[in-house]
Enzyme design. Structure first.
Site, mmCIF file in Angstrom:
data_model
loop_
_atom_site.group_PDB
_atom_site.id
_atom_site.type_symbol
_atom_site.label_atom_id
_atom_site.label_comp_id
_atom_site.label_asym_id
_atom_site.label_seq_id
_atom_site.Cartn_x
_atom_site.Cartn_y
_atom_site.Cartn_z
ATOM 1 N N ARG A 91 -139.722 -12.985 16.807
ATOM 2 C CA ARG A 91 -139.958 -11.861 15.909
ATOM 3 C C ARG A 91 -141.030 -12.209 14.896
ATOM 4 O O ARG A 91 -141.319 -13.365 14.646
ATOM 5 C CB ARG A 91 -138.675 -11.494 15.159
ATOM 6 C CG ARG A 91 -137.617 -10.800 16.015
ATOM 7 C CD ARG A 91 -136.353 -10.530 15.235
ATOM 8 N NE ARG A 91 -135.769 -11.753 14.713
ATOM 9 C CZ ARG A 91 -135.899 -12.181 13.469
ATOM 10 N NH1 ARG A 91 -136.554 -11.453 12.563
ATOM 11 N NH2 ARG A 91 -135.366 -13.320 13.079
ATOM 12 N N LYS A 112 -133.389 -6.177 16.986
ATOM 13 C CA LYS A 112 -133.187 -6.392 15.567
ATOM 14 C C LYS A 112 -133.648 -5.181 14.741
ATOM 15 O O LYS A 112 -133.242 -5.035 13.589
ATOM 16 C CB LYS A 112 -133.879 -7.681 15.114
ATOM 17 C CG LYS A 112 -133.135 -8.952 15.584
ATOM 18 C CD LYS A 112 -131.722 -9.032 15.023
ATOM 19 C CE LYS A 112 -131.107 -10.415 14.955
ATOM 20 N NZ LYS A 112 -130.621 -10.999 16.198
ATOM 21 N N HIS A 158 -124.013 -10.189 10.811
ATOM 22 C CA HIS A 158 -124.768 -10.956 11.810
ATOM 23 C C HIS A 158 -123.841 -12.053 12.316
ATOM 24 O O HIS A 158 -123.809 -13.156 11.768
ATOM 25 C CB HIS A 158 -126.023 -11.556 11.163
ATOM 26 C CG HIS A 158 -126.927 -12.237 12.129
ATOM 27 N ND1 HIS A 158 -127.672 -13.344 11.810
ATOM 28 C CD2 HIS A 158 -127.215 -11.963 13.427
ATOM 29 C CE1 HIS A 158 -128.387 -13.727 12.866
ATOM 30 N NE2 HIS A 158 -128.118 -12.906 13.854
ATOM 31 N N SER A 164 -129.994 -18.180 13.265
ATOM 32 C CA SER A 164 -130.468 -18.424 14.624
ATOM 33 C C SER A 164 -130.296 -19.899 15.012
ATOM 34 O O SER A 164 -130.610 -20.794 14.220
ATOM 35 C CB SER A 164 -131.940 -18.030 14.710
ATOM 36 O OG SER A 164 -132.370 -18.165 16.032
ATOM 37 N N LYS A 170 -123.793 -19.058 17.585
ATOM 38 C CA LYS A 170 -123.023 -17.816 17.708
ATOM 39 C C LYS A 170 -122.772 -17.468 19.174
ATOM 40 O O LYS A 170 -121.647 -17.216 19.585
ATOM 41 C CB LYS A 170 -123.761 -16.634 17.042
ATOM 42 C CG LYS A 170 -123.835 -16.694 15.531
ATOM 43 C CD LYS A 170 -124.499 -15.451 14.949
ATOM 44 C CE LYS A 170 -125.919 -15.237 15.406
ATOM 45 N NZ LYS A 170 -126.855 -16.311 15.075
ATOM 46 N N THR A 171 -123.859 -17.433 19.950
ATOM 47 C CA THR A 171 -123.734 -17.020 21.347
ATOM 48 C C THR A 171 -122.973 -18.082 22.143
ATOM 49 O O THR A 171 -122.040 -17.767 22.905
ATOM 50 C CB THR A 171 -125.126 -16.774 21.956
ATOM 51 O OG1 THR A 171 -125.757 -15.732 21.214
ATOM 52 C CG2 THR A 171 -125.034 -16.355 23.413
ATOM 53 N N ASP A 213 -123.631 -11.231 18.705
ATOM 54 C CA ASP A 213 -124.621 -11.250 17.622
ATOM 55 C C ASP A 213 -124.456 -10.239 16.485
ATOM 56 O O ASP A 213 -124.851 -10.537 15.369
ATOM 57 C CB ASP A 213 -126.009 -11.069 18.237
ATOM 58 C CG ASP A 213 -127.134 -11.544 17.323
ATOM 59 O OD1 ASP A 213 -127.026 -12.669 16.801
ATOM 60 O OD2 ASP A 213 -128.098 -10.798 17.118
ATOM 61 N N ARG A 227 -135.336 -17.211 26.325
ATOM 62 C CA ARG A 227 -134.170 -16.337 26.174
ATOM 63 C C ARG A 227 -133.792 -15.653 27.470
ATOM 64 O O ARG A 227 -134.606 -15.514 28.377
ATOM 65 C CB ARG A 227 -134.500 -15.219 25.169
ATOM 66 C CG ARG A 227 -134.679 -15.669 23.747
ATOM 67 C CD ARG A 227 -133.375 -15.599 23.000
ATOM 68 N NE ARG A 227 -133.531 -16.043 21.622
ATOM 69 C CZ ARG A 227 -132.558 -15.991 20.713
ATOM 70 N NH1 ARG A 227 -131.377 -15.508 21.027
ATOM 71 N NH2 ARG A 227 -132.755 -16.438 19.501
#
Ligand code: ATP
Ligand code: MN
Length: 537
Positions: free
Chosen positions: A60, A201, A221, A239, A243-244, A258, A324
């Site tokens: 991003r 996002k 988040h 990031s 989390k994932t 997410d 990704r």
């Protein structure tokens, strides 16, 4: 205008200003993959997943993300380096230019939902220049049934045109690429960047404004999963903190990886219908669920294949560290359907502490929880470039400052209230370094992190003794089932204990300096949650 695919009966793009060209409506993933292959924009890898390069942008671009400043947002948005104001008139003229860009072209329309709790559902229409951006939207948002598609009408529109570049002088952008949210017109414009995360996002940012402000729902988040006993766990983190990875747990059902909402009646719901996982150094052995999800329908970004094969080399970061994959959540075997959970019991704050200071797991008081939530700390190593040895620290409010249009205290107050009402446990988990800082220690073993989280979820950590961390004041378990005792207090893992104390004080100082700007908004309890620097260290 020509049209193929499944178009809803009363939809027209003419209202949006797109009057000519060929619109492909809601094509199947296979058809989109086929189109991408035909256009020479993609390859099929040996697992059946489609692979694309996102081009110039492989992440991003926060400096090019704007919010239109008008009557609705002027006094509600917290204007800062992430929420950059954009002039409404300039937005209108850029919007016209973008629709003109689509005119006469072949493009792809995707109708989808955000928010798995039907009470908060948001109808999205994404119009994308590339077929694979459309596949991304299919994978990541909630998929309407064929019947729902027939009668679909949109609330928000996303225009995604990587091939369209703004003229900064005329259009008021910083450079050619941009991502702009307009809350009054309910439009998101993305141009000049093909990085798919801008789509995801962008919608997240919209929901982080709408839900807390207009619907009394906390937007977070975080990832979330649910145990067999019906207990929901939430994992906050910036990031790369896990989390994932950590929410994909074979013994629990995944709610989402997410973005979630927490309703006034304590429902945790996923905003999305898919996952967007990092795949750098992915292995089947360490992350079997994610590995197996990378099959037909999944979309890989910026990966490289092993020479002469179509097998992905997950260790290759020559295009980017941020490789990704996106896939519909159904690619994970254990999922909650629909993507929601009740009864939030445990909250984990994930941090990747490359200084090796924070314990692998610790328990926070409500005051400490609020302090750490507002701080939003992580420290990562810049990349794998030679010579980079110093970790870079990040403090990002609510573990997601770039996506939060409102003042951080709005989210923090809602979370504190909800934590108290629901009586949840809050844990700080360091998924980063152990045995010394980056360069001396090693990254925490994923196996141990998983075992610590499982122990917390099963209540095993309710039965053990704790000690108070000398500097951070947090409660560190002395023992934990299935985890070696000597890793639990980071000080014991350092060869040089004095060096540990020094680093701990250094980090505490950084936390406290960062918190200065929030101190005026914080009460006694939160201020007591701060670390205590020992001057003599
Ligand atoms: P984003 O917000 O960018 O999606 P994320 O929080 O979902 O980030 P992950 O995709 O889960 O982060 O990335 C964590 C990365 O760190 C993975 O590549 C994982 O394999 C790696 N990792 C290594 N050790 C650990 C650990 N102990 N715990 C968690 N992740 C670890
Ligand atoms: Mn993630």
């Amino acid at each position: 205008m020509e049209a193929t695919g499944s178009k809803s009966v009363n939809s027209s793009l003419v209202d949006l200003g797109i009057t000519s060209g060929k619109a492909h409506w809601n094509l199947s993933p296979d058809d989109l993959a086929h189109q991408a292959l035909q256009l020479g924009q993609a390859k099929i890898t040996s697992s059946g997943a489609l692979a694309v390069d996102t081009g110039e942008f492989t992440g991003r671009s926060p400096k090019d993300k704007f919010i239109v400043k008008d009557a609705l947002t002027e006094n509600t948005v917290h204007w800062n380096t992430f929420n950059i104001p954009f002039d409404p008139a300039r937005f209108d003229s850029l919007y016209k230019k973008m629709t003109a860009y689509f005119n006469g072209k072949e493009f792809y329309v995707r109708d989808a939902y955000a928010c798995a709790d039907p009470r908060y559902r948001m109808n999205l229409r994404a119009i994308t220049e590339y077929p694979w951006s459309n596949l991304f939207a299919y994978n990541m948002f909630l998929r309407p049934t064929a019947d729902e598609l027939k009668h679909f009408s949109h609330e928000w529109v996303i225009l995604c045109a990587p091939g369209f570049r703004a003229n900064p002088e005329e259009d008021g952008t910083r450079q050619g690429n941009f991502s702009i949210l307009n809350f009054s017109r309910k439009i998101i414009l993305i141009g000049g960047s093909a990085y798919t995360g801008e789509i995801k996002k962008g919608v997240f940012t919209a929901l982080n404004f709408i839900l807390p402000l207009q619907k009394n729902v906390l937007a977070m988040h975080c990832s979330a999963n649910i145990g067999n006993a019906g207990d929901t766990a939430i994992f906050f983190g910036l990031s790369g903190t896990g989390k994932t990875t950590l929410s994909a747990d074979p013994h629990r059902k995944l709610i989402g990886d997410d973005e979630h909402g927490w309703t006034p009646d304590n429902v945790i719901f996923n905003f999305e219908g898919g996952c967007y996982a990092k795949v750098i150094d992915l292995s089947e052995e360490k992350e079997p669920d994610i590995f197996k999800a990378i099959k037909q329908g999944a979309l890989l970004e910026n990966v490289v294949c092993k020479k002469g094969t179509m097998d992905v080399d997950y260790s290759d970061f020559s295009k980017t560290e941020n490789t990704r994959v996106s896939y519909p959540i159904e690619h994970i075997r254990q999922i909650a359907q629909p993507s929601l959970g009740r009864n939030p019991r445990n909250i984990f704050f994930l941090t990747c502490d490359a200084y090796g200071v924070l314990p692998p797991i610790s328990r926070l008081t409500p005051g400490q929880a609020a302090f750490h939530f507002i701080s939003g700390y992580t420290a990562k190593v810049a990349g794998t470039e030679a010579g980079v040895t110093e970790p870079t620290m990040t403090f990002s409010t609510c573990f997601g400052a770039p996506f939060m249009p409102l003042h951080p205290t709005k989210y923090a107050e809602m979370l504190s209230r909800k934590m108290r009402e629901a009586n949840v446990n809050v844990w700080l988990v360091n998924t980063g370094w152990s045995g010394g800082p980056y360069g001396m220690g090693t990254r925490m073993s994923l196996k141990h992190t998983r075992a610590l989280i499982t122990a917390a979820l099963q209540g095993d950590l309710d039965k053990v003794e704790y000690e108070t961390h000398e500097v951070f004041g947090i409660a560190v378990p002395r023992t934990c089932p299935r985890v070696p005792t000597d890793i639990l207090h980071p000080r014991n893992t350092w060869y040089d204990r004095d060096a540990y104390d020094q680093k701990a004080n250094f980090l505490a100082g950084a936390f406290n300096r960062n918190f200065e700007r929030f101190a005026a908004h914080a009460n006694e309890e939160i201020l007591n949650g701060a670390p205590k620097v020992k001057v003599d260290a």
